[in-house]
Design an enzyme around this catalytic site. Structure first.
Site, mmCIF file in Angstrom:
data_model
loop_
_atom_site.group_PDB
_atom_site.id
_atom_site.type_symbol
_atom_site.label_atom_id
_atom_site.label_comp_id
_atom_site.label_asym_id
_atom_site.label_seq_id
_atom_site.Cartn_x
_atom_site.Cartn_y
_atom_site.Cartn_z
ATOM 1 N N GLU A 126 -10.038 0.270 1.266
ATOM 2 C CA GLU A 126 -11.172 -0.618 1.003
ATOM 3 C C GLU A 126 -12.373 0.065 0.357
ATOM 4 O O GLU A 126 -13.172 -0.597 -0.303
ATOM 5 C CB GLU A 126 -11.586 -1.290 2.316
ATOM 6 C CG GLU A 126 -10.506 -2.244 2.806
ATOM 7 C CD GLU A 126 -10.717 -2.746 4.220
ATOM 8 O OE1 GLU A 126 -11.169 -3.891 4.369
ATOM 9 O OE2 GLU A 126 -10.407 -2.010 5.164
ATOM 10 N N LYS A 134 -8.476 9.538 6.673
ATOM 11 C CA LYS A 134 -9.337 8.371 6.803
ATOM 12 C C LYS A 134 -8.729 7.236 5.978
ATOM 13 O O LYS A 134 -7.928 7.463 5.082
ATOM 14 C CB LYS A 134 -10.753 8.669 6.290
ATOM 15 C CG LYS A 134 -11.476 9.776 7.049
ATOM 16 C CD LYS A 134 -12.844 10.051 6.438
ATOM 17 C CE LYS A 134 -13.580 11.158 7.186
ATOM 18 N NZ LYS A 134 -14.910 11.474 6.597
ATOM 19 N N THR A 192 0.806 -1.222 0.000
ATOM 20 C CA THR A 192 0.000 0.000 0.000
ATOM 21 C C THR A 192 0.837 1.270 0.000
ATOM 22 O O THR A 192 0.300 2.359 -0.135
ATOM 23 C CB THR A 192 -0.907 0.019 1.238
ATOM 24 O OG1 THR A 192 -0.088 -0.123 2.408
ATOM 25 C CG2 THR A 192 -1.906 -1.134 1.196
ATOM 26 N N ASN A 227 -0.802 10.939 0.401
ATOM 27 C CA ASN A 227 0.088 10.777 -0.748
ATOM 28 C C ASN A 227 -0.779 10.560 -1.969
ATOM 29 O O ASN A 227 -1.459 9.535 -2.094
ATOM 30 C CB ASN A 227 1.035 9.593 -0.540
ATOM 31 C CG ASN A 227 2.028 9.413 -1.682
ATOM 32 O OD1 ASN A 227 1.679 9.432 -2.855
ATOM 33 N ND2 ASN A 227 3.295 9.231 -1.339
#
Length: 708
Positions: free
Chosen positions: A658, A654, A459, A584
């Site tokens: 998903e 946040k 990730t 990012n």
């Protein structure tokens, strides 16, 4: 502030990965390392009555064969799926009944094929139906959610509603299938257990191994330096790491267990099938008067897991009368577990499909229907939202997608044999954060070292955490180094539930901010060992909140349905998100697009079947379980709206890993309905299923090209 946070910084481990120098769990070679291959049970329920290992032991290179008769005894497991080779029971097909350890992988595989197991097979049941006699309402759904929530009088309100939709949907079993299968390499040295494993959290693995082997945690080191994906299946320890540790103890040698892909569906979890019934009642203006979402799913007989698919209906829309219910049947199936966006992905597919059907009954634009039912507070808890910009996502997505020019009538756009359609769906995912620790050190050469037991599962966690640290320190990004992925580092929660960056980043921010204050007070050169600061967010990050914290998004899809073959092609897929501060831009876009692509697979290609006769998953590898590829979507875009939220964490972020999957399947399914005029309520929308519907409706004949 250096402005590192938000910048599209390149992944720190990118060069290692593309050059092949990044080492995964199977690639840590030690002198004398052995390889092991498990033997899965070939019955769906019963007991092992005998294991003949003579032929396996005769295979050149085989060192030993472990079975329930000679394997090391383990303490009682908190997770029953880890109690491997401990007794003769077979709770489901694919349960491991032996492990062959050999000098080479080829010898281990040949030895496993030579093991002969006999069973006392029992009658089994693997078929889920909404009326299954064993269905019950559990105490709670997974994630600690109440299994049932009810407000008002939903049945009476639904019965008296001016417009009603009463529909059912089915989502089949789904499988995680990470690029790197579940793999562990273990060795014992001077009473210490050293493990390299493919896991989303080394802390959880260390805790499980300590309990099973009766060791203090301090004598176990678990490393997950690079992880080739997990999607939830590596969120908790799996049998590979236990088998590797057992075999290493038995042989006195390092041992690697790399699970064959065909074995994964039975032993590393799966998304359980879900049967949905949605009842939506509305007045003539489209305002919901009643919302009922009932879900039936399965679990195994050895470990209860309840896919919490009705939970999103407690968050999304204002309705004075509502009920959400989870029901479950314990069957002779492998234990289900987390898969990317557990609960939300199947639950929002059903809810957002039903909302589209309601919009059709009302003759209302589906975006306007959602806007009209925007709640002032979270419907279930009554808490105000810390931030909720779903309408902004819908409006911005509409503008980017060109929604305003859409002809709402189904089946009106054609290109020869192709029917074209567009669809929309909303998405949500909770903003979760947990306590974490981190350490930061200023070194005399002007660089900084940040240490935290985070896990980068692809990730970009290393990169984003370095950006958070650089901003808190007020230094350029290139001066900050980061260490992650080892249980010897400051403890941190696993990578899951879209909570990793929010949890780890909070601790990194605090440690670096404290270090910056120490540096400001320090006079003269730094000591040779540097200057340190630590942070522990326990009691703060896990404190209760007066706000409901969620990310939101909107998905738009354009599809072409081939009336000759039944094939559905996604021409455009657009996601617009409100997910706090984006830390990012480069890695965030990658996460959103990855989730959307996974949602596309859920909609069109991915699905599994439990064979009623044999009790196993028939789609057990990537030859039969079809995941989407680049060619399966022509154009895919992810954008976000700027969102400031001071009720989350110091970064204002946040989770984003998903939410990308959550709304995509419904948007695609709604687009297929718009293209064809047919409502398909079972995923995936494979050519055979779509073509059968087209033939039954006459749509195929109406668009057939004339013969030359």
């Amino acid at each position: 502030m250096t402005g590192s946070v938000g910048a599209p910084a390149e992944r720190r481990e990118g060069r290692e990965k593309v050059s092949g120098t990044a080492r995964y769990a199977a690639e840590f070679h030690s002198p004398g390392r052995a390889q092991a291959w498990p033997v899965p049970a070939s019955v769906a329920r019963g007991r092992v009555t005998g294991v003949d290992t003579a032929a396996a032991r005769a295979v050149p290179g085989v060192l030993t064969v472990l079975t329930h008769e000679n394997a090391p005894r383990l303490a009682e497991a908190d997770d029953p799926t880890l109690a491997v080779l401990q007794d003769a029971r077979v709770p489901h097909r694919g349960w491991f009944v032996a492990l062959v350890v050999a000098e080479t992988l080829e010898a281990a595989r040949a030895g496993a094929a030579a093991v002969r197991v006999t069973y006392d097979a029992e009658a089994h049941d693997v078929v889920l139906t909404a009326s299954h006699p064993g269905v019950y309402v559990p105490d709670e759904a997974s994630g600690g959610q109440p299994a049932v929530r009810e407000q008002g009088e939903p049945d009476g309100a639904f019965g008296s509603s001016a417009v009603r939709v009463d529909v059912t949907y089915r989502v089949p079993p789904l499988h995680n299938h990470p690029m790197e299968p579940h793999t562990s390499t273990a060795r014992w040295e001077d009473g210490r257990l050293l493990v390299h494993t493919s896991s989303q959290g080394t802390g959880a693995v260390r805790a499980a191994l300590a309990g099973l082997f009766g060791l203090p945690k301090e004598r176990i080191v678990v490393t997950a330096e690079h992880v080739g994906g997990g999607f939830g299946s590596k969120g908790t320890p799996r049998p590979d790491v236990v088998l590797a540790a057992m075999a290493a103890r038995e042989t006195g040698r390092p041992v690697t267990v790399a699970l064959p892909r065909r074995y994964l569906p039975a032993v590393v979890g799966h998304r359980a099938p879900t049967l949905h019934r949605l009842r939506l009642g509305a007045d003539e203006d489209g305002r919901l008067t009643a919302l009922v979402h009932e879900v039936t799913t399965h679990t195994s007989r050895i470990k209860e897991y309840v896919e919490h698919a009705a939970v999103p209906a407690r968050v999304m829309y204002a309705a004075p009368h509502r009920r959400t219910v989870h029901r479950i049947a314990a069957l002779d199936v492998p234990s289900p577990s987390w898969m990317r966006a557990p609960g939300q992905a199947p639950g929002m597919y059903a809810l957002e499909s039903a909302m589209d059907e309601l919009a059709g009954e009302l003759g209302m634009d589906p975006i306007e229907l959602r806007v009209r039912n925007e709640p002032d507070v979270e419907p279930d808890s009554g808490k105000p939202f810390s931030s909720r910009h779903l309408i902004d996502c819908l409006r911005e997505g509409s503008r980017r997608f060109g929604w305003d020019g859409r002809d709402p009538r189904p089946g009106t756009r054609r290109e020869g044999p192709l029917l074209l359609g567009t669809g929309v769906a909303a998405a949500t995912y909770p903003a979760v954060v947990g306590p974490s620790t981190a350490a930061a050190r200023a070194l005399p050469d002007g660089t900084f070292l940040v240490r935290i037991n985070a896990t980068d599962i692809g990730t970009g966690a290393r990169t984003v955490l370095a950006q958070v640290g650089a901003d808190a320190l007020g230094v350029p990004l290139e001066r900050v180094r980061i260490e992650v992925g080892s249980s010897e580092l400051p403890s941190a929660p696993l990578a899951g539930d879209s909570s990793g960056t929010a949890s780890w980043g909070w601790a990194v921010h605090e440690a670096c901010a404290r270090l910056a204050r120490r540096l400001a007070e320090h006079a003269g050169p730094l000591p040779e060992q540097g200057l340190d600061a630590r942070a522990d967010t326990k009691g703060v990050a896990d404190a209760g909140s007066d706000f409901a914290r969620h990310a939101f998004g909107a998905h738009f899809a354009e599809v072409a349905v081939d009336t000759v073959t039944g094939e559905v092609r996604v021409r455009r897929l657009l996601g617009v998100y409100a997910a706090g501060r984006i830390l990012n831009a480069r890695t965030a876009r990658s996460q959103f697009v990855g989730g959307m692509t996974m949602g596309l697979g859920m909609a069109l290609t991915e699905g599994s079947t439990l064979d009623a006769a044999f009790g196993d998953f028939t789609e057990s590898d990537l030859a039969s379980y079809h995941v989407p590829a680049h060619a399966d979507v022509t154009e895919i875009e992810a954008h976000w709206v700027d969102e400031e939220d001071s009720h989350l964490n110091p970064m204002g972020s946040k989770g984003i890993g998903e939410i990308g999957i959550v709304g995509s399947p419904a948007a695609i399914g709604n687009a297929v309905h718009h293209a064809t005029g047919l409502r398909f309520r079972e995923l995936p929308l494979t050519p055979d299923r779509v073509l059968t519907g087209l033939l039954g409706s006459g749509a195929r004949q109406a668009t057939r090209l004339p013969r030359s």
